[in-house]
Write a protein that holds these residues in place. Structure first.
Motif, short mmCIF file in Angstrom:
data_model
loop_
_atom_site.label_atom_id
_atom_site.label_comp_id
_atom_site.label_asym_id
_atom_site.label_seq_id
_atom_site.Cartn_x
_atom_site.Cartn_y
_atom_site.Cartn_z
N SER A 36 32.36 36.79 44.05
CA SER A 36 32.94 38.73 43.49
C SER A 36 34.05 38.50 43.40
O SER A 36 34.52 39.61 42.84
CB SER A 36 32.76 39.59 44.84
OG SER A 36 34.18 38.68 45.62
N VAL A 39 33.59 40.53 37.03
CA VAL A 39 32.51 41.57 36.96
C VAL A 39 30.83 41.79 37.17
O VAL A 39 30.75 40.37 36.43
CB VAL A 39 33.33 43.00 35.22
CG1 VAL A 39 32.22 43.46 35.26
CG2 VAL A 39 34.43 42.96 35.43
N ALA A 58 26.14 39.50 40.82
CA ALA A 58 27.28 39.57 41.31
C ALA A 58 28.38 38.38 40.33
O ALA A 58 29.15 38.01 40.19
CB ALA A 58 27.71 39.97 42.25
N ALA A 87 29.94 41.74 47.53
CA ALA A 87 29.23 41.37 46.09
C ALA A 87 28.46 41.86 45.80
O ALA A 87 28.32 42.69 44.36
CB ALA A 87 28.14 39.59 46.57
N GLY A 90 29.02 45.80 44.70
CA GLY A 90 30.45 45.99 43.05
C GLY A 90 28.34 45.58 42.00
O GLY A 90 28.72 46.40 41.11
N ARG A 93 27.35 48.91 41.73
CA ARG A 93 27.90 50.45 41.17
C ARG A 93 28.01 49.93 39.74
O ARG A 93 27.68 51.04 39.05
CB ARG A 93 29.85 50.22 41.05
CG ARG A 93 29.72 50.64 43.25
CD ARG A 93 31.26 50.82 43.14
NE ARG A 93 31.94 49.86 44.83
CZ ARG A 93 31.85 49.36 44.93
NH1 ARG A 93 32.00 48.35 44.80
NH2 ARG A 93 32.36 49.59 46.74
N VAL A 94 28.22 48.61 38.68
CA VAL A 94 28.19 48.66 37.81
C VAL A 94 26.49 48.92 37.58
O VAL A 94 26.36 49.41 36.35
CB VAL A 94 28.29 47.27 37.03
CG1 VAL A 94 27.95 46.53 35.86
CG2 VAL A 94 30.37 46.70 37.86
N GLU A 145 29.88 49.26 52.66
CA GLU A 145 30.72 49.30 50.79
C GLU A 145 31.15 50.02 49.98
O GLU A 145 32.12 50.72 49.97
CB GLU A 145 30.81 48.08 50.75
CG GLU A 145 31.59 47.26 49.70
CD GLU A 145 33.33 47.43 50.32
OE1 GLU A 145 34.08 47.29 48.96
OE2 GLU A 145 33.51 47.16 51.12
N THR A 149 33.99 53.32 50.12
CA THR A 149 35.13 53.35 48.93
C THR A 149 34.26 54.42 47.91
O THR A 149 34.40 54.60 47.09
CB THR A 149 34.64 51.92 47.63
OG1 THR A 149 32.96 52.00 48.16
CG2 THR A 149 35.24 50.70 48.41
#
Length: 315
Positions: A36, A39, A58, A87, A90, A93-94, A145, A149
């Motif tokens: 992770s 990006v 990821a 991971a 992430g 989110r992207v 996660e 956040t």
């Protein structure tokens, strides 16, 4: 019992890194960075199956990342679900940021509703053999996660296998698509819940994209049925003269998975907004048109994808 024993074993016995085998650590810093540290990127298999949603990964599937995924999936190293979930979160989110920005919006920060992580289910026989469903377990960790956040998220485990499928290993891209065609469906009573947030299909690994394509087809089909049903009920409401109302519906027999527990068979609330004005005629003449709104975004996220999709950067 098997899953409980594995959980206890992971907590009590000395661990080794799931990626490189370093002693007395579940995942060493180097392998954590491989998983992770970069990006997440948009990935596209070749050939790209029609109907595959935008997928973000990821990490590349190879070396330490491959070892970590196999340790979690096949060897039952359940403590790896945490870093795998980080991971995956992430990539989620992207993917959502790009989906909302690309749609002309101001980014996912302005979206309505929670992120709904819909895991691609493993075959029943695989779950029995492994003692757990890897994608579902990682999805739960990713939802935690995301919440940690600041992003509201929950797991909506609504996909079911309608029929048995052959083992995908050893099959090419075309045969994988044929093998999975029509194999998944949304659980009864869960279709309308898919419109209550931002749907993200999730899995641990993408190779040809066949599993995510079939999952997307099943979700789209269920959501279309729900939209048609809302339209029929909106038309009925229009006849009674009830416009601009917001109703709360209760849908039983679905699976919502929360922060630290699974809630199966309990009712979950979702709001359905009726049309705000009459005269929105559909193709058949009378009745209101119920449009999909921004909450109907579908994209997909995986922990890892095979190396080739990372090399493709098509517009």
């Amino acid at each position: 019992m098997r899953g409980w024993w594995r959980d206890l074993t992971d907590l009590v016995l000395p661990a080794e890194c799931g990626g490189c085998g370093r002693a007395r650590t579940v995942l060493c810093p180097e392998c954590r960075r491989a998983l992770s540290g970069a990006v997440p990127r948009r990935v596209r298999p070749v050939p790209e199956p029609p109907g595959l949603p935008a997928v973000h990964a990821a990490a590349r599937y190879g070396d330490e990342v491959r070892a970590v995924l196999l340790a979690h999936k096949e060897r039952g190293v359940l403590a790896l679900a945490g870093p795998l979930g980080v991971a995956l979160a992430g990539a989620v989110r992207v993917g959502l940021e790009e989906a909302w920005t690309g749609a002309g919006g101001a980014g996912f920060a302005g979206a309505r509703g929670p992120v709904l992580l819909v895991p691609v289910p493993s075959a029943r026989r695989a779950v029995r053999a492994r003692g757990h469903d890897p994608a579902r377990r990682i999805a739960l960790a990713a939802a935690g996660e995301l919440r940690r956040t600041g992003t509201p998220a929950r797991v909506l485990a609504v996909l079911r296998q309608r029929r048995a499928v052959a083992d995908q290993s050893g099959l090419g891209a075309r045969r994988r698509l044929d093998n999975l065609a029509g194999a998944l469906a949304v659980a009864p009573g869960a279709d309308r819940l898919l419109g209550s947030g931002q749907v993200v299909l999730v899995d641990d690994l993408m190779t040809t994209g066949a599993s995510l394509t079939e999952a997307a087809r099943a979700v789209r089909a269920a959501r279309t049925e729900a939209i048609v049903d809302r339209g029929e009920r909106a038309e009925s409401s229009a006849v009674r003269g009830t416009y601009g109302s917001v109703r709360t519906a209760v849908y039983p027999s679905v699976v919502w998975e929360g922060r630290e527990e699974q809630k199966s068979g309990e009712a979950a609330d979702a709001t359905v907004r009726e049309p705000e004005a009459p005269g929105m005629a559909g193709p058949g003449g009378g009745g209101a048109v119920v449009r999909e709104d921004a909450r109907e975004v579908i994209c997909a996220a995986v922990v890892a994808a095979s190396p080739d999709p990372f090399q493709i950067n098509r517009n």
